[in-house]
Scaffold this motif. Structure first.
Motif, PDB file in Angstrom:
ATOM      1  N   PRO A 207       0.826  -1.209   0.000  1.00 30.81           N
ATOM      2  CA  PRO A 207       0.000   0.000   0.000  1.00 30.81           C
ATOM      3  C   PRO A 207       0.864   1.264   0.000  1.00 30.81           C
ATOM      4  N   SER A 208       0.372   2.292  -0.677  1.00 29.18           N
ATOM      5  CA  SER A 208       1.144   3.530  -0.786  1.00 29.18           C
ATOM      6  C   SER A 208       1.048   4.385   0.483  1.00 29.18           C
ATOM      7  N   HIS A 209       0.191   4.019   1.379  1.00 31.01           N
ATOM      8  CA  HIS A 209       0.015   4.745   2.638  1.00 31.01           C
ATOM      9  C   HIS A 209       0.081   3.741   3.779  1.00 31.01           C
TER      10      HIS A 209
ATOM     11  N   ARG B 117       3.990   0.235  16.883  1.00 28.66           N
ATOM     12  CA  ARG B 117       4.680  -0.255  15.686  1.00 28.66           C
ATOM     13  C   ARG B 117       4.445   0.654  14.471  1.00 28.66           C
ATOM     14  N   GLY B 118       3.799   1.795  14.703  1.00 29.57           N
ATOM     15  CA  GLY B 118       3.651   2.793  13.646  1.00 29.57           C
ATOM     16  C   GLY B 118       2.419   2.677  12.779  1.00 29.57           C
ATOM     17  N   PHE B 119       1.477   1.833  13.140  1.00 28.78           N
ATOM     18  CA  PHE B 119       0.268   1.719  12.337  1.00 28.78           C
ATOM     19  C   PHE B 119      -0.709   2.832  12.667  1.00 28.78           C
ATOM     20  N   GLU B 120      -1.492   3.222  11.678  1.00 31.50           N
ATOM     21  CA  GLU B 120      -2.597   4.154  11.870  1.00 31.50           C
ATOM     22  C   GLU B 120      -3.757   3.299  12.371  1.00 31.50           C
ATOM     23  N   VAL B 121      -4.023   3.345  13.665  1.00 33.49           N
ATOM     24  CA  VAL B 121      -4.972   2.413  14.271  1.00 33.49           C
ATOM     25  C   VAL B 121      -5.988   3.136  15.138  1.00 33.49           C
ATOM     26  N   ARG B 122      -7.206   2.600  15.124  1.00 35.70           N
ATOM     27  CA  ARG B 122      -8.242   3.035  16.055  1.00 35.70           C
ATOM     28  C   ARG B 122      -8.889   1.792  16.629  1.00 35.70           C
TER      29      ARG B 122
ATOM     30  N   SER C 219     -20.574   4.090  15.337  1.00 32.60           N
ATOM     31  CA  SER C 219     -20.646   5.556  15.323  1.00 32.60           C
ATOM     32  C   SER C 219     -19.528   6.195  14.519  1.00 32.60           C
ATOM     33  N   CYS C 220     -18.578   5.409  14.045  1.00 32.59           N
ATOM     34  CA  CYS C 220     -17.411   5.948  13.342  1.00 32.59           C
ATOM     35  C   CYS C 220     -17.643   5.933  11.833  1.00 32.59           C
ATOM     36  N   LYS C 221     -17.261   7.003  11.175  1.00 31.06           N
ATOM     37  CA  LYS C 221     -17.394   7.101   9.719  1.00 31.06           C
ATOM     38  C   LYS C 221     -16.039   7.068   9.009  1.00 31.06           C
ATOM     39  N   ASP C 222     -14.959   6.899   9.746  1.00 36.94           N
ATOM     40  CA  ASP C 222     -13.625   6.870   9.137  1.00 36.94           C
ATOM     41  C   ASP C 222     -13.467   5.663   8.220  1.00 36.94           C
ATOM     42  N   GLN C 223     -12.578   5.807   7.259  1.00 39.47           N
ATOM     43  CA  GLN C 223     -12.272   4.717   6.332  1.00 39.47           C
ATOM     44  C   GLN C 223     -11.090   3.909   6.853  1.00 39.47           C
ATOM     45  N   PHE C 224     -11.152   2.610   6.666  1.00 38.66           N
ATOM     46  CA  PHE C 224     -10.073   1.708   7.069  1.00 38.66           C
ATOM     47  C   PHE C 224      -9.759   0.767   5.916  1.00 38.66           C
ATOM     48  N   ASP C 225      -8.526   0.278   5.889  1.00 35.72           N
ATOM     49  CA  ASP C 225      -8.145  -0.755   4.928  1.00 35.72           C
ATOM     50  C   ASP C 225      -8.470  -2.130   5.486  1.00 35.72           C
ATOM     51  N   LEU C 226      -8.381  -2.230   6.812  1.00 38.26           N
ATOM     52  CA  LEU C 226      -8.496  -3.509   7.490  1.00 38.26           C
ATOM     53  C   LEU C 226      -9.230  -3.319   8.812  1.00 38.26           C
TER      54      LEU C 226
ATOM     55  N   LEU D 169      -0.034 -11.287  17.704  1.00 35.49           N
ATOM     56  CA  LEU D 169      -0.389 -12.023  16.493  1.00 35.49           C
ATOM     57  C   LEU D 169      -0.976 -11.079  15.447  1.00 35.49           C
ATOM     58  N   ILE D 170      -1.889 -10.219  15.869  1.00 35.86           N
ATOM     59  CA  ILE D 170      -2.507  -9.241  14.969  1.00 35.86           C
ATOM     60  C   ILE D 170      -1.452  -8.275  14.430  1.00 35.86           C
ATOM     61  N   CYS D 171      -0.528  -7.860  15.261  1.00 37.26           N
ATOM     62  CA  CYS D 171       0.534  -6.956  14.817  1.00 37.26           C
ATOM     63  C   CYS D 171       1.387  -7.620  13.734  1.00 37.26           C
ATOM     64  N   GLU D 172       1.744  -8.861  13.954  1.00 37.15           N
ATOM     65  CA  GLU D 172       2.538  -9.581  12.948  1.00 37.15           C
ATOM     66  C   GLU D 172       1.757  -9.711  11.643  1.00 37.15           C
ATOM     67  N   LEU D 173       0.469 -10.011  11.741  1.00 35.57           N
ATOM     68  CA  LEU D 173      -0.374 -10.097  10.552  1.00 35.57           C
ATOM     69  C   LEU D 173      -0.410  -8.756   9.819  1.00 35.57           C
ATOM     70  N   CYS D 174      -0.603  -7.673  10.539  1.00 37.85           N
ATOM     71  CA  CYS D 174      -0.658  -6.339   9.923  1.00 37.85           C
ATOM     72  C   CYS D 174       0.669  -5.988   9.255  1.00 37.85           C
ATOM     73  N   GLN D 175       1.771  -6.352   9.887  1.00 41.41           N
ATOM     74  CA  GLN D 175       3.079  -6.098   9.285  1.00 41.41           C
ATOM     75  C   GLN D 175       3.213  -6.857   7.965  1.00 41.41           C
ATOM     76  N   CYS D 176       2.770  -8.105   7.936  1.00 37.55           N
ATOM     77  CA  CYS D 176       2.828  -8.889   6.697  1.00 37.55           C
ATOM     78  C   CYS D 176       1.928  -8.282   5.618  1.00 37.55           C
ATOM     79  N   ILE D 177       0.716  -7.881   6.000  1.00 38.00           N
ATOM     80  CA  ILE D 177      -0.200  -7.269   5.037  1.00 38.00           C
ATOM     81  C   ILE D 177       0.382  -5.969   4.506  1.00 38.00           C
ATOM     82  N   GLN D 178       0.973  -5.169   5.389  1.00 38.96           N
ATOM     83  CA  GLN D 178       1.563  -3.892   4.980  1.00 38.96           C
ATOM     84  C   GLN D 178       2.637  -4.096   3.906  1.00 38.96           C
TER      85      GLN D 178
END
Length: 191
Positions: free
Chosen positions: A2-4, A29-34, A100-107, A151-160
């Protein structure tokens, strides 16, 4: 790739334990997370299984902390709830509802299977942007929340670091299922 930075939402019932532990690890780990909950109220263990402490989602973690200290500081220190709330208030001020959130997410990652359905149906389609929604069942206790967060962090790193998230997701999730011995459910929805 991903470019972002990967935009991630982590979702549990009350936005207290599993989602907040994952939020904590992913943000470090630097992810844009909510993080979010899907329940109608926030529920925390009480003095007995049939007597939970129930709060509105507008209640801050600080207010919950102070309320539990007032009710029984020894009990809520011993069972780890005050420690958890102390962590939470360092991350954000209060729990939030995913609906209640309208933000966009990739995952979007959920920790209980029924939440997959809530996440898939809780928003209006506006931009028709594909969002990968993954569920991995994580028990709602401190140890499992911590293991699940890593585990989720490792998965996100692989997806990134994938070249083509759309086409590589199923293979990647199969690798994580084999590695963790946990089922991963996956769907794509459009918001």
């Amino acid at each position: 790739m991903p470019s972002h930075p990967l935009r991630v939402a982590v979702v549990c019932s009350s936005n207290q334990n599993r989602s907040m532990e994952a939020h904590n690890i992913l943000s470090k780990r630097g992810f844009e997370v909510r993080s979010f909950g899907t329940g109608s109220h926030v529920k925390l263990p009480g003095p007995a299984p049939d007597k939970p402490n129930v709060y509105d989602f507008k209640t801050t973690y600080e207010q919950m902390y102070n309320d539990l200290v007032r009710k029984d500081k020894e009990l809520y220190t011993q069972n780890g709830i005050l420690h958890m709330l102390d962590r939470n208030k360092r991350i954000k001020s209060r729990p939030e509802r995913f609906q209640s959130c309208k933000d966009q997410f990739d995952l979007v990652i959920t920790f209980v299977k029924y939440q997959l359905g809530i996440v898939n149906t809780s928003r209006e389609q506006e931009t028709f942007t594909p969002v990968h929604v993954i569920n991995v069942d994580i028990q709602d206790n401190h140890e499992e929340a911590t293991l699940g967060a890593f585990l989720i962090c490792e998965l996100c790193q692989c997806i990134q670091h994938t070249d083509d998230m759309e086409n590589e997701m199923d293979e990647l999730l199969q690798e994580f299922e084999d590695k963790s011995n946990r089922p991963f459910l996956h769907t794509v929805c459009f918001y």
